[in-house]
Scaffold this motif. Structure first.
Motif, PDB file in Angstrom:
ATOM      1  N   GLU A 249       0.867  -1.176   0.000  1.00  0.00           N
ATOM      2  CA  GLU A 249       0.000   0.000   0.000  1.00  0.00           C
ATOM      3  C   GLU A 249       0.909   1.234   0.000  1.00  0.00           C
ATOM      4  O   GLU A 249       1.864   1.305   0.772  1.00  0.00           O
ATOM      5  CB  GLU A 249      -0.890   0.054   1.252  1.00  0.00           C
ATOM      6  CG  GLU A 249      -1.544  -1.256   1.625  1.00  0.00           C
ATOM      7  CD  GLU A 249      -2.932  -1.425   1.016  1.00  0.00           C
ATOM      8  OE1 GLU A 249      -3.480  -0.428   0.524  1.00  0.00           O
ATOM      9  OE2 GLU A 249      -3.437  -2.561   1.034  1.00  0.00           O
ATOM     10  N   ASP A 250       0.568   2.193  -0.834  1.00  0.00           N
ATOM     11  CA  ASP A 250       1.355   3.420  -0.903  1.00  0.00           C
ATOM     12  C   ASP A 250       0.919   4.350   0.229  1.00  0.00           C
ATOM     13  O   ASP A 250      -0.203   4.841   0.247  1.00  0.00           O
ATOM     14  CB  ASP A 250       1.115   4.083  -2.265  1.00  0.00           C
ATOM     15  CG  ASP A 250       2.036   5.273  -2.486  1.00  0.00           C
ATOM     16  OD1 ASP A 250       2.581   5.804  -1.497  1.00  0.00           O
ATOM     17  OD2 ASP A 250       2.204   5.667  -3.659  1.00  0.00           O
ATOM     18  N   ILE A 251       1.786   4.570   1.210  1.00  0.00           N
ATOM     19  CA  ILE A 251       1.423   5.400   2.363  1.00  0.00           C
ATOM     20  C   ILE A 251       2.201   6.716   2.357  1.00  0.00           C
ATOM     21  O   ILE A 251       2.315   7.387   3.389  1.00  0.00           O
ATOM     22  CB  ILE A 251       1.639   4.643   3.692  1.00  0.00           C
ATOM     23  CG1 ILE A 251       3.080   4.126   3.808  1.00  0.00           C
ATOM     24  CG2 ILE A 251       0.694   3.456   3.815  1.00  0.00           C
ATOM     25  CD1 ILE A 251       3.404   3.552   5.195  1.00  0.00           C
ATOM     26  N   SER A 252       2.730   7.099   1.173  1.00  0.00           N
ATOM     27  CA  SER A 252       3.546   8.315   1.077  1.00  0.00           C
ATOM     28  C   SER A 252       2.816   9.538   1.606  1.00  0.00           C
ATOM     29  O   SER A 252       3.418  10.394   2.263  1.00  0.00           O
ATOM     30  CB  SER A 252       3.934   8.568  -0.377  1.00  0.00           C
ATOM     31  OG  SER A 252       4.422   7.395  -0.973  1.00  0.00           O
ATOM     32  N   GLY A 253       1.504   9.633   1.300  1.00  0.00           N
ATOM     33  CA  GLY A 253       0.748  10.828   1.628  1.00  0.00           C
ATOM     34  C   GLY A 253       0.763  11.172   3.102  1.00  0.00           C
ATOM     35  O   GLY A 253       0.727  12.345   3.477  1.00  0.00           O
ATOM     36  N   ILE A 259       9.359  11.236   3.294  1.00  0.00           N
ATOM     37  CA  ILE A 259       9.598  11.373   1.854  1.00  0.00           C
ATOM     38  C   ILE A 259      10.674  12.440   1.594  1.00  0.00           C
ATOM     39  O   ILE A 259      11.604  12.240   0.802  1.00  0.00           O
ATOM     40  CB  ILE A 259       8.277  11.750   1.130  1.00  0.00           C
ATOM     41  CG1 ILE A 259       7.274  10.600   1.228  1.00  0.00           C
ATOM     42  CG2 ILE A 259       8.540  12.147  -0.321  1.00  0.00           C
ATOM     43  CD1 ILE A 259       7.565   9.414   0.340  1.00  0.00           C
ATOM     44  N   ALA A 260      10.568  13.565   2.316  1.00  0.00           N
ATOM     45  CA  ALA A 260      11.523  14.652   2.099  1.00  0.00           C
ATOM     46  C   ALA A 260      12.949  14.237   2.467  1.00  0.00           C
ATOM     47  O   ALA A 260      13.921  14.740   1.897  1.00  0.00           O
ATOM     48  CB  ALA A 260      11.104  15.872   2.916  1.00  0.00           C
ATOM     49  N   ALA A 261      13.055  13.309   3.412  1.00  0.00           N
ATOM     50  CA  ALA A 261      14.380  12.899   3.867  1.00  0.00           C
ATOM     51  C   ALA A 261      15.014  11.817   2.985  1.00  0.00           C
ATOM     52  O   ALA A 261      16.168  11.444   3.188  1.00  0.00           O
ATOM     53  CB  ALA A 261      14.289  12.403   5.309  1.00  0.00           C
ATOM     54  N   MET A 262      14.246  11.306   2.010  1.00  0.00           N
ATOM     55  CA  MET A 262      14.742  10.172   1.218  1.00  0.00           C
ATOM     56  C   MET A 262      15.684  10.649   0.107  1.00  0.00           C
ATOM     57  O   MET A 262      15.405  10.533  -1.084  1.00  0.00           O
ATOM     58  CB  MET A 262      13.566   9.364   0.648  1.00  0.00           C
ATOM     59  CG  MET A 262      12.878   8.521   1.726  1.00  0.00           C
ATOM     60  SD  MET A 262      11.236   7.904   1.294  1.00  0.00           S
ATOM     61  CE  MET A 262      11.509   7.166  -0.286  1.00  0.00           C
ATOM     62  N   GLU A 263      16.840  11.167   0.523  1.00  0.00           N
ATOM     63  CA  GLU A 263      17.811  11.722  -0.431  1.00  0.00           C
ATOM     64  C   GLU A 263      18.730  10.606  -0.943  1.00  0.00           C
ATOM     65  O   GLU A 263      19.927  10.623  -0.690  1.00  0.00           O
ATOM     66  CB  GLU A 263      18.645  12.819   0.250  1.00  0.00           C
ATOM     67  CG  GLU A 263      17.848  14.025   0.694  1.00  0.00           C
ATOM     68  CD  GLU A 263      17.478  14.940  -0.480  1.00  0.00           C
ATOM     69  OE1 GLU A 263      18.068  14.774  -1.566  1.00  0.00           O
ATOM     70  OE2 GLU A 263      16.581  15.789  -0.299  1.00  0.00           O
ATOM     71  N   PHE A 264      18.178   9.647  -1.597  1.00  0.00           N
ATOM     72  CA  PHE A 264      19.014   8.572  -2.143  1.00  0.00           C
ATOM     73  C   PHE A 264      18.328   8.035  -3.379  1.00  0.00           C
ATOM     74  O   PHE A 264      17.193   8.430  -3.689  1.00  0.00           O
ATOM     75  CB  PHE A 264      19.208   7.449  -1.106  1.00  0.00           C
ATOM     76  CG  PHE A 264      17.921   6.844  -0.599  1.00  0.00           C
ATOM     77  CD1 PHE A 264      17.283   5.844  -1.319  1.00  0.00           C
ATOM     78  CD2 PHE A 264      17.346   7.275   0.598  1.00  0.00           C
ATOM     79  CE1 PHE A 264      16.092   5.285  -0.857  1.00  0.00           C
ATOM     80  CE2 PHE A 264      16.167   6.718   1.057  1.00  0.00           C
ATOM     81  CZ  PHE A 264      15.534   5.730   0.333  1.00  0.00           C
ATOM     82  N   ASP A 265      18.972   7.157  -4.105  1.00  0.00           N
ATOM     83  CA  ASP A 265      18.331   6.511  -5.241  1.00  0.00           C
ATOM     84  C   ASP A 265      18.405   5.009  -5.021  1.00  0.00           C
ATOM     85  O   ASP A 265      19.472   4.417  -5.057  1.00  0.00           O
ATOM     86  CB  ASP A 265      19.044   6.890  -6.554  1.00  0.00           C
ATOM     87  CG  ASP A 265      18.260   6.403  -7.767  1.00  0.00           C
ATOM     88  OD1 ASP A 265      17.390   7.151  -8.244  1.00  0.00           O
ATOM     89  OD2 ASP A 265      18.505   5.263  -8.212  1.00  0.00           O
ATOM     90  N   GLY A 266      17.248   4.411  -4.742  1.00  0.00           N
ATOM     91  CA  GLY A 266      17.243   2.985  -4.471  1.00  0.00           C
ATOM     92  C   GLY A 266      15.961   2.572  -3.775  1.00  0.00           C
ATOM     93  O   GLY A 266      15.028   3.370  -3.639  1.00  0.00           O
ATOM     94  N   ALA A 267      15.941   1.310  -3.367  1.00  0.00           N
ATOM     95  CA  ALA A 267      14.806   0.785  -2.608  1.00  0.00           C
ATOM     96  C   ALA A 267      15.362   0.152  -1.344  1.00  0.00           C
ATOM     97  O   ALA A 267      16.163  -0.781  -1.421  1.00  0.00           O
ATOM     98  CB  ALA A 267      14.042  -0.244  -3.424  1.00  0.00           C
TER      99      ALA A 267
END
Lengths: 518, 330
Positions: A249-253, A259-267
């Motif tokens: 489930e997408d809980i980004s909202g 979300i703002a702190a996710m300064e990376f590229d990956g999973a």
């Protein structure tokens, strides 16, 4: 529309998950495109339609029905949409000319505000009485059929070749009515989704105990704390960032701060927690942030969320899932997560299982619910394989409570009272503190059922109120303050661990004993 | 004579002093006229009972042969004291009747009892009878009650049985009337397999069959293993240990109340079936329009709704506020 109405009606009254799944699968198999796609989106909450207000519906009803008769009816039925569906005069349009679900969706998507009342009235005139409720629930955005996106994907997986993990990988790139998805299920090509930041099915652990561990070589395993948060997958893919629950489930909202702190590229894979004073706040604090579409500024500052990572699936475009855990861990340790919201779950030093047992018995923070034990060489595989990952939870908390209410169960427990509400003493009165549905054997269930039947004091519909006689030991994993429960506390995962036929009810625990565990 | 002096409510029920009888009395009286055999209308302990053959027979089955000191079968007009009474079919259950009370001078009153206008293969259809005062029930006396075609409801039940072939379907239905109605509907819908019935329904079903109402093969649902996918039981039985022999049943409930979700939820049912032996709103108001009585009396149920409708039509109406009749058992 008829089939959709029948499905909603069945789902609304069907408690069992497997039965729901079967109803849904049959519906999707029997319904043509694009109706089935719209239905799926409506039920999982992925359909944005113009919301019809209760005020508008009342006005429409007032034009057709005597006000006094409407008031009497609403008072009896108790639900505005249902009252209008039932009371609307006429028996619908011509048979076999009834509007389709797609037409209803088109009306709710494309009608301007000024035309909406007349359009809705005209639709109600054309619909058969049994379909009006489905339409009105759709229009008020209030389907409430208890269908998660996960269940929807399970139903889809039962229809054709693609498996649940395969569907999950592309799900977030799809939009209703999901024509490419149904084409794929029907034997066509896989939709090459343009969606960035897809969800990847997660790896899960199995419970273990000291006996099982003694047979294993401790040197082959890593150990970490088991945090009492929720498991998430944080994906940042060429600028697109998403936070998923472990079921996809997408809980980004609800978590713009993360979300703002996710300064990376990956999973990456880790625990979503609320951070406070350098530590991790209790689960109750995190719960305030869950199940929201958006979150206000006050809550963002009083309940700041963060991630505590323990694994990585994709890093800078490279899929690491086939690599051993130690290699993935090295990638994580080499990465930098500035800002303090994201950090790594530390590894626990231990030479043998007894040393780990000692750590587990005395964790440094109250929100730690045990330890995780992971095979150093294991790749990252989806699902719940037995062996590579173990959870070794702290022993549960227990209280002795008195059974207060019982309700008949469903499924194979149908006919037996298997849903119990229990309470603790507060002065001379019992205060309900929780509900438990499991923990007992089938034989114990029969005994409990006999007790319930012999000790019923009062009935309220399907609920029986019981004489305060039987003490049960209730085990639970944690405790939160709650304003929704009369007792002021809410238990996590309560279950009946023992039936204390021997213990007099007066000797059950007091509410104060539970509060002391907070 | 004015209507209110010919027939009026007392603690024991509707009383006719000119004939010295009560209609559907709720406590023992000297002479009782009974519209139908449901237990809230037909009680034991009266001195004399006048009712249709079927009603008398069913009362004897349910309460024992000695349910009244004296019984008489209603056939054709009968003079009792200063009034003439006559029984007409009400379409509610087997033997159900409306009772018309005709005074020597004054308005004719029809007490309809519980009645239905929907076709029911297990009983004679309702017969509209001329009268000045029509006494109606109002069990479903709100405009939200529009009962669907019962065959559609049967199709939903059969579809569920096909969709969940491994699960027994346990249908709650009132033992007298509703159960047999349901069985007849199922047979009409093409369900030929044996239907299992709870022990409490056996003798009534036997009686219906003996009166020539075909119910097909019925087997008792008493063994540990019941070799039928469809099981009928009275509403209370699903809450007793009897129901524990069924593994993971789909619990259905057949009643007019199932038309409203909140009522269906109270029954914790998984498959609500809207099958009623009463008039719905359209049939009730349609009957009043058709009969066009000079006055309507309302016995029990949602009187307020029917009162309001009569007011809007300019049809004089009053509630009798009789106590002791259950609308829950429908």
């Amino acid at each position: 529309m008829k089939r959709f109405a029948v499905l909603l009606e069945r789902l609304a009254f069907t408690p069992a998950r497997n039965a729901k799944l079967r109803l849904l699968t049959h519906y999707l198999e029997a319904t043509p495109d694009p109706d089935r796609g719209w239905a799926l989106a409506a039920m999982t909450g992925d359909l944005d339609l113009r919301r019809v207000t209760p005020g508008l519906l009342r006005t429409l009803a007032g034009e057709r029905v005597d006000e006094q008769l409407f008031a009497l009816s609403y008072d009896f039925v108790g639900d505005l949409a249902e009252t209008i569906a039932l009371i609307w005069p006429g028996q619908g349009g011509l048979p076999n000319a009834e509007p389709s679900l797609s037409q209803a969706v088109a009306l709710l998507q494309g009608t301007g505000k000024a035309q909406l009342p007349a359009a809705i009235a005209a639709m109600l005139d054309r619909l058969h009485p049994s379909e009006r409720l489905a339409f009105l629930k759709l229009a008020t955005g209030n389907l409430r059929v208890g269908l998660s996106a996960r269940m929807a994907r399970m139903a889809l997986a039962q229809m054709g070749v693609p498996t649940v993990p395969e569907i999950e990988e592309i799900w977030h790139g799809l939009t209703p009515p999901y024509q490419p998805l149904f084409d794929w299920i029907g034997g066509g090509a896989r939709p090459e989704s343009a969606a960035l930041a897809p969800f990847r099915p997660v790896m899960l652990s199995t419970p273990t105990d000291i006996e099982e561990l003694r047979a294993l070589d401790p040197a082959r395993y890593l150990a970490e704390w088991k945090w009492d948060g929720i498991r998430v997958q944080a994906v940042s893919d060429r600028g697109q960032r998403r936070l998923y629950s472990r079921t996809g489930e997408d809980i980004s909202g609800a978590f713009p701060d993360v979300i703002a702190a996710m300064e990376f590229d990956g999973a990456v894979d880790g625990e979503l927690v609320v951070r406070r004073e350098g530590g991790v706040a209790p689960f109750g604090d995190l719960q305030k942030r869950l199940n929201r579409k958006t979150v206000g500024r006050a809550l963002l500052s009083s309940h700041p969320a963060g991630l505590r990572l323990y694994d990585v699936l994709i890093w800078q475009g490279e899929d690491l899932r086939d690599r051993p855990l130690t290699a993935r861990r090295q990638v994580l340790e080499a990465a930098e997560f500035p800002g303090g919201r994201i950090d790594l779950s530390p590894l626990l030093p231990f030479d043998d299982w007894d040393a780990l047992a000692a750590l587990r018995a005395d964790p440094p923070e109250a929100v730690i619910e045990g330890v995780m034990i992971k095979l150093r060489d294991a790749p990252y595989v989806s699902g719940r394989p037995r062996g590579p990952w173990f959870k070794w939870k702290r022993d549960p908390m227990v209280v002795d409570a008195v059974l207060m209410y019982a309700q008949r169960g469903h499924g194979k427990r149908s006919g037996f009272h298997s849903d119990f509400t229990f309470g603790l003493w507060d002065g001379e009165a019992l205060v309900p503190v929780g509900k438990a549905y499991f923990g007992f054997t089938d034989a114990e269930l029969r005994e409990l059922d006999r007790f319930v039947r012999a000790n019923t004091v009062e009935r309220f519909g399907p609920v029986r109120s019981l004489a305060p006689k039987l003490v049960v030991e209730v085990a639970f994993e944690g405790l939160n303050r709650s304003t929704r429960h009369r007792s002021g506390v809410a238990m996590r995962f309560p279950r009946i661990s023992r039936i204390r036929w021997d213990k007099p009810a007066a000797e059950a625990d007091r509410l104060a004993a539970l509060e002391a565990l907070l | 004579m004015r209507a209110e002096t010919i027939l009026f409510p007392t603690e024991a029920g509707l009383y006719c002093p000119s004939g010295g009888f009560h209609i559907d009395p709720v406590r023992p009286v000297a002479r009782a006229l009974i519209t139908h055999a449901h237990s809230d209308h037909a009680r034991a302990g009266h001195q004399a009972v006048l009712a249709t053959r079927e009603t008398l027979d069913i009362m004897a089955i349910r309460m024992g042969e000695d349910f009244a000191a004296e019984t008489q079968e209603a056939t054709g007009p009968l003079t009792i004291g200063d009034v003439t009474v006559e029984f007409f079919p009400a379409g509610h259950i087997l033997g159900s009747a409306q009772i018309r009370v005709t005074p020597k001078a004054g308005p004719r009153i029809v007490v309809s009892g519980d009645y239905s206008r929907a076709p029911n293969p297990t009983c004679t259809p309702f017969q509209p009878v001329d009268c000045e005062v029509f006494v109606t029930e109002a069990t479903f006396g709100l405009p939200v009650f529009h009962f669907p075609d019962p065959m559609e409801e049967m199709q939903r039940l059969l579809a569920s049985m096909a969709e969940f072939p491994e699960r027994p379907h346990l249908v709650s239905a009132y033992s007298l009337g509703k159960a047999q109605h349901l069985i007849a509907l199922l047979r009409a819908a093409g369900h030929d397999a044996p239907i299992a019935i709870h022990g409490a329904m056996q003798r009534i079903c036997d009686y219906y069959a003996a009166r020539g109402i075909a119910l097909g093969t019925l087997i008792p649902a008493t063994a540990d293993e019941v070799p039928a996918q469809l099981v009928l039981a009275p509403p209370g039985a699903v809450d007793t240990p009897w129901a524990q022999r069924f593994r993971d049943p789909v619990q259905a409930y057949a009643s007019g109340w199932m038309a409203v979700r909140a009522r269906a939820r109270q029954r914790a049912t998984e498959l609500p079936l809207v099958i009623s032996d009463h008039v719905d709103w359209g049939q009730l108001t349609g009957t009043l329009t058709e009969l066009a009585p000079s006055e309507v009396w309302i016995t029990h149920g949602a009187e307020d709704g029917v009162m309001r409708w009569c007011e809007l039509q300019g049809m004089p109406a009053r509630p009798l506020r009789l106590v002791g009749y259950e609308d829950e058992a429908e």
